[in-house]
Design an enzyme around this catalytic site. Sequence first.
Site, PDB file in Angstrom:
ATOM      1  CE  LYS A  17       3.161  -2.244  -4.639  1.00 46.37           C
ATOM      2  NZ  LYS A  17       2.822  -1.958  -3.240  1.00 46.37           N
ATOM      3  N   GLY A  59      -4.458  -3.829  -4.841  1.00 48.93           N
ATOM      4  CA  GLY A  59      -5.166  -2.702  -5.452  1.00 48.93           C
ATOM      5  C   GLY A  59      -4.267  -1.510  -5.638  1.00 48.93           C
ATOM      6  CG  HIS A  60      -1.071  -1.194  -7.988  1.00 52.71           C
ATOM      7  ND1 HIS A  60      -0.131  -1.636  -8.886  1.00 52.71           N
ATOM      8  CD2 HIS A  60      -0.747  -1.780  -6.815  1.00 52.71           C
ATOM      9  CE1 HIS A  60       0.719  -2.451  -8.278  1.00 52.71           C
ATOM     10  NE2 HIS A  60       0.358  -2.546  -7.029  1.00 52.71           N
ATOM     11  CG  ASP A 100      -1.739  -1.237   1.383  1.00 52.30           C
ATOM     12  OD1 ASP A 100      -2.343  -1.663   0.384  1.00 52.30           O
ATOM     13  OD2 ASP A 100      -1.741  -1.805   2.486  1.00 52.30           O
ATOM     14  CD  GLN A 116       0.713  -8.746  -2.642  1.00 50.13           C
ATOM     15  OE1 GLN A 116       1.591  -9.232  -3.330  1.00 50.13           O
ATOM     16  NE2 GLN A 116      -0.557  -8.900  -2.957  1.00 50.13           N
TER      17      GLN A 116
END
Length: 424
Positions: free
Chosen positions: A19, A43-44, A16, A225
């Site tokens: 990225k 989730g990006h 988180d 991650q």
Amino acid sequence: MNKGKVDVLLGLQWGDEGKGKVVDVLTPKYDVVARFQGGPNAGHTLEFEGEKYVLRSIPSGIFQGGKVNIIGNGVVLAPDLFMQEAKDLEKSGHDLRSRLHISKKAHLIMPTHRVLDAAYEAAKGKSKVGTTGKGIGPTYTDKISRNGLRVGDIFDHFNEKYNAHKERHLAILKSLNYTDFNIDEVEKVWMEGIEYMKQFQIVDSEYEINKLLKQGKSILCEGAQGTMLDIDFGSYPFVTSSNTICSGACSGLGIGPNKIGEVYGIMKAYCTRVGAGPFPTELFDETGKKIRDLGHEYGAVTGRERRCGWIDLVALRYAIDVNGVTQLIMMKSDVLDSFDTIKACVAYKLNGKQIDHFPYSIDEGIEPVYEELPGWKTDMTHLTKEEEFPKQFSDYIAFLESQLETPIKIISIGPDREQTIVRQ
């Protein structure tokens, strides 16, 4: 950026770190963006032109026209979730089918993998890992035990292979006395996802990526991650199921280590963690709550509240070493704009003794040793260049660079693509 080299961008904390935004900012310099590990729990979140997008499996370079985007063999892919994600992006006007390539060797997350995920977690009782329930761990388990179903299998006796894997999973669930589930509806959508995936370019990605390198193309690899969730080097067993570190780019895409150029390490100006597991600098007070609220620290996919704490330089030094980081990118600096004092963990106390290295286990008895720095008390979200930084913030950067022995090259001061300052 290195022509004919692979630059790697990865998270240095517990995920988180932001990225997605950084890949989107850096992508204009690259010809190719490739994802090398992880599954659809990653989730990006990207924000630009007033719109917010959350990417789960599709590389963050998809928004930049004309770039090749590759989902590598190290990724585990859920066809139904991929279909949903891709269709949402297509609705917003992005042409995916000509630009997105999927590795034949990527493994498929089956509906029964998700049920197994829930069953295994339930069986752990109080020692739950805190998985997202997306079936990622069981899919990697099948991969390692040589029982996996891969993307390339969808073109070769697929139903026969699928049913054999499904029966094996159902037998395991029966042995665990886990019977309260129904996958019929999920399975139907999952099969639609398989047909939908066939419309994309499904390739031998290791050949493709090495061919592109020989042509002198520049490639940016993105991980999911963070380093502290790496299966080997993270806070085991509270980790993900793949190698999130730089070496994962080699095994997750089929490239030699001599092809690696820059290694961008992303960190927040503070620290967060989702799910269970040790977190030495976690704050349980109003300060932790304030960081969470100001930083909107909720999971992009799960909506889960993130645990918040001060920056941990012991863990960061360790992460920099195992990844071979060449330059740092600091995210969410603006979240700390209103604090009188900023703290940074420079060492741990373990059983009364001070240590400056990351130990085998951080489960018990770890106490952070902090250094305090004055806050900058300035709204930085509108700044456009480094020269405008308040002195206290410049001092914070210098302090971190001295502690981490690595240059901080990019500073993010807000969620938008434009709120990014590249330092000279």
